[in-house]
Design a protein around this motif. Structure first.
Motif, PDB file in Angstrom:
ATOM      1  N   THR A  33     -21.455  27.566  24.442  1.00  0.00           N
ATOM      2  CA  THR A  33     -21.381  27.180  23.034  1.00  0.00           C
ATOM      3  C   THR A  33     -22.622  26.415  22.573  1.00  0.00           C
ATOM      4  OG1 THR A  33     -20.252  25.076  23.507  1.00  0.00           O
ATOM      5  CG2 THR A  33     -18.872  27.024  23.214  1.00  0.00           C
ATOM      6  N   VAL A  34     -23.610  26.239  23.438  1.00  0.00           N
ATOM      7  CA  VAL A  34     -24.841  25.540  23.053  1.00  0.00           C
ATOM      8  C   VAL A  34     -25.507  26.167  21.825  1.00  0.00           C
ATOM      9  CG1 VAL A  34     -27.234  25.081  23.771  1.00  0.00           C
ATOM     10  CG2 VAL A  34     -25.350  24.505  25.288  1.00  0.00           C
ATOM     11  N   PRO A  35     -25.632  27.496  21.742  1.00  0.00           N
ATOM     12  CA  PRO A  35     -26.258  28.066  20.541  1.00  0.00           C
ATOM     13  C   PRO A  35     -25.558  27.667  19.247  1.00  0.00           C
ATOM     14  CG  PRO A  35     -26.059  29.723  22.246  1.00  0.00           C
ATOM     15  CD  PRO A  35     -25.285  28.537  22.721  1.00  0.00           C
ATOM     16  N   LEU A  36     -24.242  27.627  19.279  1.00  0.00           N
ATOM     17  CA  LEU A  36     -23.495  27.240  18.087  1.00  0.00           C
ATOM     18  C   LEU A  36     -23.736  25.781  17.749  1.00  0.00           C
ATOM     19  CD1 LEU A  36     -21.496  28.222  15.976  1.00  0.00           C
ATOM     20  CD2 LEU A  36     -19.634  27.607  17.525  1.00  0.00           C
ATOM     21  N   ALA A  37     -23.756  24.921  18.770  1.00  0.00           N
ATOM     22  CA  ALA A  37     -23.984  23.500  18.539  1.00  0.00           C
ATOM     23  C   ALA A  37     -25.376  23.239  17.967  1.00  0.00           C
ATOM     24  CB  ALA A  37     -23.800  22.722  19.854  1.00  0.00           C
ATOM     25  N   GLY A  53     -23.499  33.174  12.317  1.00  0.00           N
ATOM     26  CA  GLY A  53     -22.788  34.293  12.921  1.00  0.00           C
ATOM     27  C   GLY A  53     -23.432  34.740  14.218  1.00  0.00           C
ATOM     28  N   ALA A  54     -24.773  34.729  14.253  1.00  0.00           N
ATOM     29  CA  ALA A  54     -25.481  35.116  15.476  1.00  0.00           C
ATOM     30  C   ALA A  54     -25.199  34.131  16.602  1.00  0.00           C
ATOM     31  CB  ALA A  54     -26.984  35.200  15.203  1.00  0.00           C
ATOM     32  N   ALA A  55     -25.188  32.833  16.268  1.00  0.00           N
ATOM     33  CA  ALA A  55     -24.906  31.816  17.280  1.00  0.00           C
ATOM     34  C   ALA A  55     -23.486  31.966  17.820  1.00  0.00           C
ATOM     35  CB  ALA A  55     -25.096  30.421  16.683  1.00  0.00           C
ATOM     36  N   PRO A  67     -34.536  24.412  16.372  1.00  0.00           N
ATOM     37  CA  PRO A  67     -33.388  24.318  17.288  1.00  0.00           C
ATOM     38  C   PRO A  67     -32.347  25.397  17.078  1.00  0.00           C
ATOM     39  CG  PRO A  67     -33.313  22.585  15.622  1.00  0.00           C
ATOM     40  CD  PRO A  67     -34.671  23.214  15.514  1.00  0.00           C
ATOM     41  N   GLY A  68     -32.131  25.830  15.828  1.00  0.00           N
ATOM     42  CA  GLY A  68     -31.109  26.833  15.569  1.00  0.00           C
ATOM     43  C   GLY A  68     -31.415  28.152  16.232  1.00  0.00           C
ATOM     44  N   ARG A  69     -32.632  28.656  16.039  1.00  0.00           N
ATOM     45  CA  ARG A  69     -33.007  29.956  16.610  1.00  0.00           C
ATOM     46  C   ARG A  69     -33.294  29.843  18.099  1.00  0.00           C
ATOM     47  NH1 ARG A  69     -37.733  32.316  13.337  1.00  0.00           N
ATOM     48  NH2 ARG A  69     -36.972  34.358  14.022  1.00  0.00           N
ATOM     49  N   ALA A  70     -33.922  28.742  18.532  1.00  0.00           N
ATOM     50  CA  ALA A  70     -34.183  28.569  19.963  1.00  0.00           C
ATOM     51  C   ALA A  70     -32.872  28.487  20.740  1.00  0.00           C
ATOM     52  CB  ALA A  70     -35.017  27.311  20.195  1.00  0.00           C
ATOM     53  N   GLY A  71     -31.862  27.844  20.133  1.00  0.00           N
ATOM     54  CA  GLY A  71     -30.585  27.690  20.816  1.00  0.00           C
ATOM     55  C   GLY A  71     -29.907  29.001  21.147  1.00  0.00           C
ATOM     56  N   LEU A  72     -30.237  30.053  20.406  1.00  0.00           N
ATOM     57  CA  LEU A  72     -29.651  31.362  20.702  1.00  0.00           C
ATOM     58  C   LEU A  72     -29.934  31.790  22.135  1.00  0.00           C
ATOM     59  CD1 LEU A  72     -30.653  33.244  17.411  1.00  0.00           C
ATOM     60  CD2 LEU A  72     -28.384  32.376  17.993  1.00  0.00           C
ATOM     61  N   PHE A  73     -31.102  31.421  22.643  1.00  0.00           N
ATOM     62  CA  PHE A  73     -31.510  31.882  23.968  1.00  0.00           C
ATOM     63  C   PHE A  73     -30.755  31.174  25.090  1.00  0.00           C
ATOM     64  CE2 PHE A  73     -34.981  33.063  21.203  1.00  0.00           C
ATOM     65  CZ  PHE A  73     -35.289  34.333  21.639  1.00  0.00           C
ATOM     66  N   ALA A  74     -30.031  30.089  24.774  1.00  0.00           N
ATOM     67  CA  ALA A  74     -29.208  29.453  25.802  1.00  0.00           C
ATOM     68  C   ALA A  74     -28.121  30.392  26.297  1.00  0.00           C
ATOM     69  CB  ALA A  74     -28.584  28.166  25.253  1.00  0.00           C
ATOM     70  N   GLY A  75     -27.799  31.400  25.494  1.00  0.00           N
ATOM     71  CA  GLY A  75     -26.834  32.402  25.939  1.00  0.00           C
ATOM     72  C   GLY A  75     -27.317  33.219  27.114  1.00  0.00           C
ATOM     73  N   ALA A 112     -22.498  32.714  21.675  1.00  0.00           N
ATOM     74  CA  ALA A 112     -21.547  31.867  22.393  1.00  0.00           C
ATOM     75  C   ALA A 112     -20.401  32.687  22.957  1.00  0.00           C
ATOM     76  CB  ALA A 112     -21.013  30.774  21.461  1.00  0.00           C
ATOM     77  N   ALA A 113     -19.921  33.668  22.173  1.00  0.00           N
ATOM     78  CA  ALA A 113     -18.848  34.534  22.658  1.00  0.00           C
ATOM     79  C   ALA A 113     -19.309  35.365  23.847  1.00  0.00           C
ATOM     80  CB  ALA A 113     -18.363  35.444  21.529  1.00  0.00           C
ATOM     81  N   GLY A 114     -20.532  35.893  23.771  1.00  0.00           N
ATOM     82  CA  GLY A 114     -21.061  36.682  24.877  1.00  0.00           C
ATOM     83  C   GLY A 114     -21.230  35.860  26.135  1.00  0.00           C
ATOM     84  N   ALA A 115     -21.723  34.620  25.985  1.00  0.00           N
ATOM     85  CA  ALA A 115     -21.884  33.748  27.148  1.00  0.00           C
ATOM     86  C   ALA A 115     -20.531  33.417  27.767  1.00  0.00           C
ATOM     87  CB  ALA A 115     -22.612  32.469  26.739  1.00  0.00           C
ATOM     88  N   THR A 116     -19.532  33.232  26.919  1.00  0.00           N
ATOM     89  CA  THR A 116     -18.191  32.937  27.413  1.00  0.00           C
ATOM     90  C   THR A 116     -17.619  34.120  28.191  1.00  0.00           C
ATOM     91  OG1 THR A 116     -17.752  31.444  25.559  1.00  0.00           O
ATOM     92  CG2 THR A 116     -15.843  32.311  26.734  1.00  0.00           C
ATOM     93  N   VAL A 117     -17.783  35.328  27.661  1.00  0.00           N
ATOM     94  CA  VAL A 117     -17.303  36.530  28.355  1.00  0.00           C
ATOM     95  C   VAL A 117     -18.038  36.705  29.677  1.00  0.00           C
ATOM     96  CG1 VAL A 117     -17.202  39.046  28.251  1.00  0.00           C
ATOM     97  CG2 VAL A 117     -16.584  37.693  26.242  1.00  0.00           C
ATOM     98  N   ALA A 118     -19.364  36.494  29.659  1.00  0.00           N
ATOM     99  CA  ALA A 118     -20.157  36.663  30.874  1.00  0.00           C
ATOM    100  C   ALA A 118     -19.795  35.651  31.943  1.00  0.00           C
ATOM    101  CB  ALA A 118     -21.648  36.565  30.546  1.00  0.00           C
ATOM    102  N   ALA A 119     -19.531  34.410  31.516  1.00  0.00           N
ATOM    103  CA  ALA A 119     -19.222  33.366  32.490  1.00  0.00           C
ATOM    104  C   ALA A 119     -17.785  33.468  33.006  1.00  0.00           C
ATOM    105  CB  ALA A 119     -19.443  31.985  31.868  1.00  0.00           C
TER     106      ALA A 119
END
Length: 328
Positions: free
Chosen positions: A123-127, A141-143, A253-261, A147-154
């Motif tokens: 959920t880091v990208p959303l935060a 919406g992208a964040a 931070p908003g766009r960079a955070g996307l890559f935390a996924g 976050a959903a993809g990272a959750t499914v992957a983890a």
């Protein structure tokens, strides 16, 4: 501030090279590489799992500090005197983003397993999108998609309440790792922020280790443990920290955070390469959602969240920082 930042020399000074208003591949490539490298930690966690936690982290950060300070010296980046506020920011960054973060991850893994930690950190990208300004609906919406993809992957895992609380602590520290660095990067640059924060973490980890483990916090590592600690220090801490801090002011931070996924994606790929297990269908679905979310988020150029607020002097590159007062 004048709302028109699209033309004129003053616009370049405000946005700086490589910022969201002047898109280029460097920021996305650096952010993606940094977060992928962080994800590879899962592959070496088992190798160093039996080494004392605080002692191992102190050794890791000591080696990384030596490497980063050497890079700063070779690059001619002289020591910059900080104000009291900047010193407090840097110390808080080191304490939360490095020391407490590692403690939270270790404790959360013990109580809930790595899947729970990965789910919460997903959920880091959303935060970061929420904290980085006024996110556009497209970026938000992208964040959420990342976050959903990272959750499914983890995977959702089967942690208890204690593990969840430790994971939430890790999430807060991960956000601090980025947000506290933003006001420091224009003056210090990526190399010095990385070097100073890692150096400050060493005595903190040693003090914590002595309190918890006493002199048992250090022992001679085995060959695999030494290799694992060396990889964490030189690749994850030294390289990934610099890449992330260089990308952060370029993307915001908003766009960079996307890559935390990409953190769980890095873990999946590394595990497959090292023969630790083939990716499952949920792994591949999660990776696809992450990539889709990143593409959608990066296409939302010009959104308020995509532009980090940059103090005076932010036009200098993050890799170099500003010159020290009186440097001529």
């Amino acid at each position: 501030m004048n709302a028109d930042v699209s033309t004129g020399p003053s616009a370049a000074a405000r946005t700086g090279p490589g910022s969201p208003a002047r898109p280029g591949p460097r920021g996305p490539v650096e952010a993606a590489t940094a977060m992928f490298l962080v994800g590879t930690l899962a592959a070496v966690a088992g190798v160093i799992g039996d080494y004392p936690v605080y002692g191992g982290q102190a050794l890791r950060h000591l080696l990384a500090a030596a490497a980063l300070l050497t890079v700063a010296r070779v690059a001619g980046l002289r020591f910059v005197r900080l104000t009291a506020r900047e010193t407090a920011l840097l110390a808080t960054l080191s304490l939360t983003g490095l020391v407490i973060f590692n403690v939270c991850v270790v404790e959360a893994t013990r109580h809930g397993g790595p899947a729970l930690v990965g789910t919460v950190l997903g959920t880091v990208p959303l935060a970061l999108a929420l904290l980085g300004g006024r996110p556009s609906p497209r970026l938000l919406g992208a964040a959420t998609l990342v976050a959903a993809g990272a959750t499914v992957a983890a995977g959702l895992g089967s942690g208890d309440l204690t593990g969840l609380l430790w994971s939430l602590g890790a999430l807060g520290c991960e956000v601090c790792f980025s947000m506290l660095a933003i006001p420091l990067l224009p003056k210090l640059g990526a190399v010095r922020v990385s070097a100073y924060s890692v150096t400050l973490a060493v005595p903190m980890l040693v003090a914590a280790g002595l309190l918890v483990d006493g002199t048992a916090m250090f022992r001679a590592p085995t060959v695999p443990e030494a290799a694992g600690l060396g990889y964490q220090a030189l690749i994850v801490t030294t390289v990934a920290f610099f890449l992330w801090y260089d990308a952060l002011p370029r993307l915001g931070p908003g766009r960079a955070g996307l890559f935390a996924g990409l953190i769980p994606v890095g873990a999946i790929v590394t595990g497959a390469v090292l023969g630790l297990g083939a990716p499952s269908a949920p792994d591949l679905l999660g990776a696809a959602l992450v990539v889709t979310g990143i593409v959608v988020g990066l296409s939302s150029s010009g959104s308020p969240a995509g532009r980090a607020r940059r103090p005076a002097g932010a036009g200098r590159t993050a890799a170099e920082g500003s010159r020290p007062t009186g440097a001529g």
